[in-house]
Design a protein around this motif. Structure first.
Motif, PDB file in Angstrom:
ATOM      1  N   GLU B  30      49.955  38.444  46.880  1.00 23.52           N
ATOM      2  CA  GLU B  30      50.403  37.631  45.738  1.00 23.52           C
ATOM      3  C   GLU B  30      50.015  36.169  45.943  1.00 23.52           C
ATOM      4  O   GLU B  30      49.505  35.501  45.040  1.00 23.52           O
ATOM      5  CB  GLU B  30      51.930  37.763  45.582  1.00 23.52           C
ATOM      6  CG  GLU B  30      52.414  37.323  44.208  1.00 23.52           C
ATOM      7  CD  GLU B  30      53.883  37.622  43.979  1.00 23.52           C
ATOM      8  OE1 GLU B  30      54.425  38.512  44.673  1.00 23.52           O
ATOM      9  OE2 GLU B  30      54.491  36.949  43.133  1.00 23.52           O
ATOM     10  N   GLN B  31      50.234  35.701  47.182  1.00 22.32           N
ATOM     11  CA  GLN B  31      49.884  34.318  47.513  1.00 22.32           C
ATOM     12  C   GLN B  31      48.377  34.100  47.331  1.00 22.32           C
ATOM     13  O   GLN B  31      47.959  33.086  46.783  1.00 22.32           O
ATOM     14  CB  GLN B  31      50.270  34.046  48.969  1.00 22.32           C
ATOM     15  CG  GLN B  31      50.071  32.595  49.371  1.00 22.32           C
ATOM     16  CD  GLN B  31      50.301  32.399  50.861  1.00 22.32           C
ATOM     17  OE1 GLN B  31      49.992  33.271  51.673  1.00 22.32           O
ATOM     18  NE2 GLN B  31      50.876  31.264  51.212  1.00 22.32           N
ATOM     19  N   HIS B  33      46.361  35.673  45.334  1.00 14.60           N
ATOM     20  CA  HIS B  33      46.026  35.584  43.912  1.00 14.60           C
ATOM     21  C   HIS B  33      46.412  34.243  43.319  1.00 14.60           C
ATOM     22  O   HIS B  33      45.641  33.622  42.589  1.00 14.60           O
ATOM     23  CB  HIS B  33      46.680  36.737  43.142  1.00 14.60           C
ATOM     24  CG  HIS B  33      45.980  38.036  43.372  1.00 14.60           C
ATOM     25  ND1 HIS B  33      44.657  38.244  43.089  1.00 14.60           N
ATOM     26  CD2 HIS B  33      46.426  39.219  43.888  1.00 14.60           C
ATOM     27  CE1 HIS B  33      44.297  39.465  43.401  1.00 14.60           C
ATOM     28  NE2 HIS B  33      45.375  40.090  43.898  1.00 14.60           N
ATOM     29  N   LEU B  34      47.617  33.758  43.657  1.00 15.83           N
ATOM     30  CA  LEU B  34      48.057  32.450  43.162  1.00 15.83           C
ATOM     31  C   LEU B  34      47.080  31.366  43.576  1.00 15.83           C
ATOM     32  O   LEU B  34      46.659  30.530  42.781  1.00 15.83           O
ATOM     33  CB  LEU B  34      49.450  32.123  43.700  1.00 15.83           C
ATOM     34  CG  LEU B  34      50.605  32.934  43.106  1.00 15.83           C
ATOM     35  CD1 LEU B  34      51.901  32.615  43.848  1.00 15.83           C
ATOM     36  CD2 LEU B  34      50.760  32.605  41.621  1.00 15.83           C
TER      37      LEU B  34
END
Lengths: 108, 862
Positions: B30-31, B33-34
């Motif tokens: 997730e990190q 992608h962010l």
């Protein structure tokens, strides 16, 4: 039970968990801290702190749902326990008392 | 996300604990992608790497699983389930379980027995107080060709000299063996005992039952006896102060009673008489420096360091009357039993080698058994792959499955241990008769018990290793599919099997060769016809009535020849270096064995003359001598010895009248020493007689018994056979050879059990393959052949390696004998062939059983 004391970062993480309510998980906490305090903390530091707080009994966790953005992996969502809340409150009260003493001293 | 990033993640997944991984991995992705949305993918990768490194901390990597504590909630029913499934499995695989437990139990039993035996041997002579400060005075004699001969028999006058010049001892004693008739009242028994100086009881601490041994020898007519002797003579009365007389008519007063001499004593005796008593009567020869007889022992006093004392002792040599011909050194008394061989002055092993050999065998047998156990447990657990799959699907974690299988195997291993202890207890009496020891299972020391426990745990762990680590890691999908290829371990099993077979082939070859060598030594023509000779000790009046005995016996038709001798014709210890001849090298110090006989000895013993003749009654041969080839070679190399003059002991001047072919009169570990045969040089002690080849022993024993009673002798009637005495020289080796046979049979038994189970397993695994082959037209014979080829390749290789190893070690062992059989190809071909044949039978059996099944019934399941 042995009484644990909260460190600065631990208290911060707990407060954020409280703020995020049901959306408190690793990367979300990192992002929240970055937004509110403009402070860059590492993901691993947050994880380890969460483990420690869980060990102390201030937090509890459950596996949440999986999302595509996480590559299909579930998140571990944290919540403050009753003990954790009491600890935060007592810490808050102690501080308020100290603040009062400081303002009084400043006035006189 | 690109490949590199995925690889970084996969790498972290490997080291990260399972229970933490999912949220961590999710957060990292997730990190990523962010970050890549905000600042691009290369920045995101950089951050990812940084985060991953951040997770490499002990608080993450070594964190215990706290999320699954809930399993302990139902752990009791779970354990019950484990047990239930275990027992069901064991019962279902009854034969395998039995083979498995039995194999390990047999292996453990064998090693427990060997451990017991080895620790018993190691404890020899250690029961004395301060046994590490007791030493034996040893003698090195220097030959003219630079050879050194080390002996424990030394010279009587050495003791007063050592006593005067070596002050670091608290006691020093000579020991000389004697066999006497002890009489009290109307009772008389022959006993083997010793003559020793008063210090004997200061040096050694044999336990006293009555009296004080240390002060027993203040009087020269004291005797110390063992409890056994005291019981025989005086029953339950106190023996102290009672008198005992010997054959010579001298009376002794019992001054102390010792408890029976422990089995673990290398000094064995039933009585002790003051050395001086014997010395006074035998001064003429014992008092001389050039006669070798007594053994000397001493104990260092407490004040001196052992090393210093040994150095001080070494400085005593050379000793005046001997000059450079001999030197003396101290050997630890506790080494006497185990380190008893010297080669050219250097300690060269001895009995300890057998201990090492057997410890090694114990290790091998145990290894074979443990491998077997591991192999069988592994094959059994493969059958349980479906169970593992189901358990995993239902939420079992890798760890709990691992623990389940490890515990399973551990329980089996300990069952085998209990079984082994029971077997050991049952086998100990039989083991005792083979080894000639009485060992109890309670003799196991703490160390041995620990060692045995460790081995059991090791075998259990080895057996549980594969299923608990490998099978538990399988994904449920592949284990449910029961895909044999996915289980692997086939190569490992083959390596283990070949290890087993290398060891067993080597052991079988070893026992075959050791056995043949023993047979060779016992049956080899030693140059005298030992199997037809009877020996009877003569005592009292019989000793002077030799002519009467001779006429009586010669009248008996079954008796071939009769003669008399000083000692038994084998293994006599009498030797002298006081032999002079013309042109003797003044440096020569060779010692000659000598043997004192009466007329006709050569007929009795079946000796053959190389040249010359034997003693004849018609000629005056009184001081003439017969020598053996070795002596002739030594004294008169390259010329005929006949007619040469020889002086023995400085007073017996005679002529060599005959040379006999070499014959063995000692253990065949050593070369035949030079020998001088003299006519009635000493008193007669033995009758030796040979029987005609056609005759049995009964008539001669009967005749001897008659003569015995005719002489009215009150001495017990005793006789022995020369063949038996010869075998006695090898009794310890024979025992060891027997033990070796047993243990190697065990090894092959265990290994075959293992192969039996393994081939059964393999046949079952390949059932479908075999069926398809049959459907496609393969014959049963072809299938069996194919199956054999698979196993035999491995076994053939193992046999060759085993044979090479065995050949190397056996060559070394055989070189310890002066006479050894030749190692032939047969010794190395027959055992492996037998092993291969045995294995092939086992494999074929299973292959046949599998091939004969109806292919349709097997294949219909798919």
């Amino acid at each position: 039970m042995k009484r644990h004391y909260l460190g600065e970062f631990e208290e911060l993480v707990m407060l954020i968990v409280g703020v995020l309510a049901d959306k408190a998980y690793g990367i979300n906490i990192v992002e929240e801290i970055a937004q509110r305090f403009d402070r860059q903390v590492s993901l691993s530091a947050v994880h380890v702190t969460l483990y420690r707080l869980e060990d102390k009994g201030y937090l509890e966790s459950n596996l949440g749902e999986a999302t595509p953005i996480r590559g299909g992996r579930r998140r571990r969502v944290y919540n403050i326990t009753a003990v954790g809340r009491a600890e935060l409150e007592s810490s808050q009260i102690k501080r308020a008392e100290l603040w009062q003493l400081i303002t009084k001293a400043g006035k006189s | 996300m690109k490949k590199t990033d995925a690889r970084i993640l996969a790498w972290l997944e490997k080291v990260c604990p399972d229970h933490l991984w999912e949220p961590i991995g999710g957060d990292l992705v997730e990190q990523f992608h962010l970050n890549s949305e905000r600042r691009g993918s290369s920045y995101a990768r950089w951050k990812l790497l940084k985060s991953v490194v951040g997770f490499l901390r002990p608080a993450v990597l070594f964190r215990k699983d706290k999320y699954h504590r809930s399993t302990s909630f139902n752990s009791v029913p779970m354990l019950y389930n484990y047990l239930k499934i275990s027992f069901r499995n064991l019962r279902k695989q009854g034969l395998f379980t039995a083979i498995n437990v039995f194999g390990l139990a047999v292996g453990l039993t064998a090693s427990i027995l060997i451990i017991l035996w080895v620790s018993d041997e190691l404890a020899f002579d250690r029961f004395h107080q301060d046994s590490d400060r007791i030493f034996q005075v040893m003698e090195n004699r220097y030959g003219s060709e630079g050879t050194i001969h080390t002996a424990e028999n030394t010279r009587t006058p050495l003791l007063p000299l050592l006593d005067a010049n070596f002050s670091h001892h608290s006691g020093i004693t000579r020991v000389w063996p004697g066999r006497l008739l002890l009489q009290s009242g109307d009772k008389g028994f022959y006993e083997a005992g010793i003559y020793a100086d008063a210090d004997f009881f200061k040096v050694f601490s044999f336990e006293e039952v009555a009296g004080v041994a240390a002060s027993a020898f203040t009087l020269n007519n004291s005797i110390v006896i063992t409890e056994e002797v005291a019981k025989k003579h005086f029953g339950n009365e106190s023996a102290l102060g009672k008198s005992i007389s010997t054959d010579s008519g001298d009376e002794f007063i019992v001054a102390a009673v010792l408890s029976n001499i422990p089995e673990q004593s290398s000094l064995k005796f039933k009585f002790v008489i003051p050395f001086d008593y014997y010395f006074q009567r035998n001064k003429s020869w014992m008092g001389q420096w050039n006669n070798l007889n007594v053994k000397i022992f001493l104990k260092l006093n407490g004040g001196i360091d052992k090393k210093d004392a040994i150095l001080a002792f070494d400085e005593l040599s050379p000793i005046e009357p001997l000059g450079d011909n001999a030197s003396f050194f101290l050997r630890p008394f506790t080494d006497r039993h185990l380190y008893n061989r010297y080669n050219n002055g250097v300690q060269d092993g001895g009995r300890i080698e057998y201990l090492q050999l057997f410890s090694f065998i114990a290790f091998l047998v145990l290894l074979i058994a443990a491998i077997n156990f591991a192999n069988l447990s592994t094959t059994q657990s493969i059958k349980r792959l479906k169970e593992i799959g189901v358990r995993k699907v239902l939420g079992a974690r890798r760890k709990s499955i691992g623990i389940q299988f490890a515990a399973d195997s551990m329980v089996l291993a300990f069952a085998a241990l209990i079984f082994a202890l029971v077997m050991t207890a049952l086998l100990l009496p039989a083991f005792g008769t083979i080894t000639g020891k009485s060992i109890l299972i309670s003799d196991l020391g703490v160390q041995s018990v620990l060692w045995i426990m460790l081995t059991t745990i090791f075998a259990g762990a080895l057996g549980g290793l594969y299923p608990s680590v490998y099978a538990a890691r399988q994904s449920p999908l592949s284990s449910l599919r029961n895909n044999e290829n996915a289980t692997g371990g086939g190569r490992l099993r083959k390596i283990l099997v070949s290890l087993q077979y290398i060891s067993s082939t080597a052991l079988i070859i070893g026992s075959l060769v050791i056995y043949s060598q023993m047979e060779y030594l016992l049956n080899e023509d030693i140059g005298l016809s030992k199997d037809r000779v009877i020996v009877m000790p003569l005592r009292g009046e019989a000793r002077v009535r030799t002519e009467f005995i001779r006429t009586q016996l010669e009248a008996n038709p079954s008796i071939d020849a009769v003669s008399f001798s000083f000692t038994s014709p084998v293994d006599f210890g009498t030797a002298t270096s006081s032999v002079e001849w013309d042109n003797k090298d003044p440096e020569e110090t060779a010692s000659f064995s000598y043997f004192s006989v009466d007329y006709n000895f050569e007929k009795v013993l079946g000796l053959k003359f190389k040249e010359g003749r034997s003693f004849e009654t018609e000629r005056s041969d009184d001081t003439n001598i017969v020598i053996n080839e070795a002596a002739a070679q030594l004294m008169f190399p390259g010329q005929s010895a006949i007619g040469k003059e020889v002086v023995i002991w400085g007073r017996r001047r005679g002529v060599v009248i005959g040379v006999v072919h070499n014959f063995n009169f000692r253990s065949m570990r050593s070369q035949i020493p030079p020998l001088i045969i003299m006519l009635k040089a000493e008193r007669i002690n033995n009758l030796i007689a040979s029987i005609k080849p056609s005759s049995g022993w009964e008539p001669i024993v009967e005749e001897l018994s008659e003569i015995h009673s005719e002489l009215g002798s009150f001495y017990p009637f005793e006789y022995s056979f020369l063949g038996q005495e010869w075998e006695k020289l090898y009794s310890s080796e024979q025992r060891l050879s027997k033990l070796f046979n047993y243990f190697s049979s065990l090894a092959i038994l265990i290994a075959t059990l293992g192969l039996f189970a393994l081939s059964a397993h393999s046949a079952q695994q390949r059932l479908k393959e075999l069926s398809i082959r049959r459907v496609l037209g393969a014959k049963v014979g072809q299938l069996v052949l194919m199956f054999n080829a698979d196993f035999l390749r491995v076994l053939l290789f193992s046999s060759i390696v085993g044979a090479i190893l065995a050949g190397y070690f056996l060559n070394q062992w055989l070189s310890g004998f002066a006479y050894n059989m030749e190692l032939t190809a047969i010794h190395f071909v027959i055992p492996p062939l037998t092993v291969l044949l045995l294995a092939s039978v086992v494999i074929s059996f299973h292959a046949l059983m599998a091939s004969l099944k109806n292919p349709a019934s097997i294949l219909k399941e798919d």
